[in-house]
Design an enzyme around this catalytic site. Structure first.
Site, PDB file in Angstrom:
ATOM      1  N   THR A 168      43.283  18.745 103.277  1.00  0.00           N
ATOM      2  CA  THR A 168      43.475  18.538 101.839  1.00  0.00           C
ATOM      3  C   THR A 168      44.196  19.783 101.312  1.00  0.00           C
ATOM      4  O   THR A 168      43.574  20.825 101.074  1.00  0.00           O
ATOM      5  CB  THR A 168      42.111  18.375 101.128  1.00  0.00           C
ATOM      6  N   LYS A 195      24.157  29.221  99.765  1.00  0.00           N
ATOM      7  CA  LYS A 195      25.026  30.349  99.405  1.00  0.00           C
ATOM      8  C   LYS A 195      25.497  30.301  97.946  1.00  0.00           C
ATOM      9  O   LYS A 195      25.660  31.335  97.321  1.00  0.00           O
ATOM     10  CB  LYS A 195      26.221  30.425 100.344  1.00  0.00           C
ATOM     11  N   SER A 236      19.547  35.633 113.217  1.00  0.00           N
ATOM     12  CA  SER A 236      19.499  36.842 112.384  1.00  0.00           C
ATOM     13  C   SER A 236      18.263  37.711 112.631  1.00  0.00           C
ATOM     14  O   SER A 236      18.394  38.938 112.685  1.00  0.00           O
ATOM     15  CB  SER A 236      19.601  36.466 110.900  1.00  0.00           C
ATOM     16  N   SER A 288      45.528  20.680  98.559  1.00  0.00           N
ATOM     17  CA  SER A 288      45.193  21.230  97.227  1.00  0.00           C
ATOM     18  C   SER A 288      44.055  22.247  97.300  1.00  0.00           C
ATOM     19  O   SER A 288      44.035  23.222  96.548  1.00  0.00           O
ATOM     20  CB  SER A 288      44.826  20.098  96.271  1.00  0.00           C
ATOM     21  N   GLY A 336      33.200  32.974 117.604  1.00  0.00           N
ATOM     22  CA  GLY A 336      32.629  33.596 116.405  1.00  0.00           C
ATOM     23  C   GLY A 336      31.295  34.318 116.588  1.00  0.00           C
ATOM     24  O   GLY A 336      30.682  34.717 115.596  1.00  0.00           O
ATOM     25  N   MET A 362      35.801  30.603 114.354  1.00  0.00           N
ATOM     26  CA  MET A 362      34.643  31.186 113.667  1.00  0.00           C
ATOM     27  C   MET A 362      33.317  30.584 114.117  1.00  0.00           C
ATOM     28  O   MET A 362      32.261  31.103 113.796  1.00  0.00           O
ATOM     29  CB  MET A 362      34.823  31.048 112.146  1.00  0.00           C
TER      30      MET A 362
HETATM   31  P1  ATR Z   1      32.368  25.184 105.558  1.00  0.00           P
HETATM   32  O1  ATR Z   1      31.429  25.777 104.558  1.00  0.00           O
HETATM   33  O2  ATR Z   1      31.872  25.214 106.970  1.00  0.00           O
HETATM   34  O3  ATR Z   1      33.757  25.735 105.438  1.00  0.00           O
HETATM   35  P2  ATR Z   1      33.177  22.852 104.095  1.00  0.00           P
HETATM   36  O4  ATR Z   1      33.188  23.630 102.846  1.00  0.00           O
HETATM   37  O5  ATR Z   1      32.620  21.468 104.092  1.00  0.00           O
HETATM   38  O6  ATR Z   1      32.404  23.612 105.245  1.00  0.00           O
HETATM   39  O7  ATR Z   1      34.704  22.804 104.653  1.00  0.00           O
HETATM   40  C1  ATR Z   1      35.035  22.147 105.823  1.00  0.00           C
HETATM   41  C2  ATR Z   1      36.484  22.449 106.165  1.00  0.00           C
HETATM   42  O8  ATR Z   1      36.805  21.879 107.432  1.00  0.00           O
HETATM   43  C3  ATR Z   1      37.483  21.877 105.183  1.00  0.00           C
HETATM   44  O9  ATR Z   1      38.613  22.692 105.144  1.00  0.00           O
HETATM   45  C4  ATR Z   1      37.806  20.520 105.838  1.00  0.00           C
HETATM   46  O10 ATR Z   1      39.043  19.964 105.438  1.00  0.00           O
HETATM   47  P3  ATR Z   1      39.136  19.147 104.042  1.00  0.00           P
HETATM   48  O11 ATR Z   1      39.075  20.154 102.952  1.00  0.00           O
HETATM   49  O12 ATR Z   1      40.447  18.452 104.096  1.00  0.00           O
HETATM   50  O13 ATR Z   1      37.967  18.212 104.049  1.00  0.00           O
HETATM   51  C5  ATR Z   1      37.864  20.938 107.278  1.00  0.00           C
HETATM   52  N1  ATR Z   1      37.669  19.846 108.244  1.00  0.00           N
HETATM   53  C6  ATR Z   1      36.516  19.236 108.551  1.00  0.00           C
HETATM   54  N2  ATR Z   1      36.710  18.330 109.532  1.00  0.00           N
HETATM   55  C7  ATR Z   1      38.035  18.364 109.849  1.00  0.00           C
HETATM   56  C8  ATR Z   1      38.867  17.680 110.800  1.00  0.00           C
HETATM   57  N3  ATR Z   1      38.365  16.761 111.633  1.00  0.00           N
HETATM   58  N4  ATR Z   1      40.165  18.003 110.852  1.00  0.00           N
HETATM   59  C9  ATR Z   1      40.692  18.930 110.031  1.00  0.00           C
HETATM   60  N5  ATR Z   1      39.962  19.627 109.122  1.00  0.00           N
HETATM   61  C10 ATR Z   1      38.648  19.346 109.031  1.00  0.00           C
END
Ligand code: ATR
Length: 271
Positions: free
Chosen positions: A151, A65, A16, A153, A236, A212
């Site tokens: 996940t 954040k 930045s 949900s 990204g 990204m």
């Molecule tokens: P960020 O702020 O970078 O988005 P985060 O809030 O921890 O980090 O979110 C990580 C995201 O990457 C989530 O959507 C996570 O899926 P889950 O919600 O099911 O945990 C996803 N993620 C991380 N590792 C993954 C993997 N190996 N395969 C699929 N999704 C993954």
């Protein structure tokens, strides 16, 4: 000279200061922009000290954040929906919060001549990175925005925030059965070697793939997209510059051009 900072932990890697210094030179703005390492339990105090010292604004990166959001007197619509703030503005004794990541992504896609209006977009992941880009993507009148997440949900919770919009949530398995014009990887699996559970059939020579994240080497997702002859693969780095340009615009009221500094960062990354 007007003072700006970026807070994070870690922060050493932050580009930045390079980006904003380049914008400031180009737009002839009298300002300095530095990076600042903050401790998790000291972030708010650091910000208050900076305001007292006359600071005009700050960017905020992981893991601050959400804390930054809780400090704000006023929030933009984008920040409210995303639940996070990456841009703080200190003005008239108040703290204003915004999030510019989504606008940065949209800017970069448009710079690459990607047509968002009327397109079917698949967003992979439902974490902070994903939340921050949903509203700006919907604002581009996409035909449908599908959020797929391990996940489900969590993806559903995001979709539920926009009851009037063409947005839905599903598993990777369900997404694999559909067709999309644009696939955006917003999972944190971006840089690790772990392959995302997306089937090869959803990436065709008509598909635009965006990750990204970015790095010296192509991300696993973009490597896969390239091997499947995707129409376009984009990392990204441009989003990083785009979100900075939007923060700069919020603070200074001037829109910098992004191409020069993007080229510089791309060259540095290649070294
Ligand atoms: P960020 O702020 O970078 O988005 P985060 O809030 O921890 O980090 O979110 C990580 C995201 O990457 C989530 O959507 C996570 O899926 P889950 O919600 O099911 O945990 C996803 N993620 C991380 N590792 C993954 C993997 N190996 N395969 C699929 N999704 C993954």
């Amino acid at each position: 000279m007007d003072q700006y900072l970026v807070y994070g932990n870690p922060i050493e890697q932050s580009k930045s200061p390079t980006i904003h210094t380049s914008f400031a030179n180009e737009c002839k703005q009298s300002m300095v922009y530095n990076k600042k390492l903050a401790e998790v339990d000291n972030f708010k105090k650091e910000v208050m000290n900076f305001i007292e010292a006359g600071g005009k604004g700050a960017n905020v990166t992981a893991p601050f954040k959400e804390q930054a959001m809780s400090m704000c007197d006023e929030l933009s619509e984008h920040a409210k929906f995303s639940g996070a703030v990456n841009t703080l503005t200190f003005k008239n004794g108040k703290i204003y919060g915004d999030t510019t990541d989504g606008v940065g992504l949209v800017r970069d896609l448009l710079e690459h001549d990607v047509k968002l209006s009327g397109s079917k977009v698949l967003l992979l992941g439902a974490g902070g990175a994903s939340k921050g880009v949903v509203l700006p993507l919907l604002d581009q009148n996409v035909k449908k925005l599908t959020i797929a997440n391990r996940t489900v949900s969590k993806a559903q919770d995001i979709a539920n925030q926009y009851p009037q919009k063409p947005i839905s949530a599903c598993s990777f398995e369900e997404a694999n059965k559909q067709g999309f014009d644009i696939i955006i990887n917003a999972t944190s699996a971006g840089l690790s070697g772990n392959g995302l559970p997306i089937s090869e059939s959803i990436i065709t020579p008509e598909t635009i793939c965006y990750d990204m994240t970015y790095g010296k080497a192509m991300t696993p997702f973009l490597k896969k997209a390239t091997s499947l002859k995707a129409k376009q693969v984009i990392d990204g780095l441009g989003m990083l510059v785009g979100q900075a340009a939007e923060s700069f615009y919020i603070w200074r009221g001037v829109k910098p051009s992004t191409s020069k500094v993007l080229k510089q960062l791309r060259n540095e990354l290649a070294k």
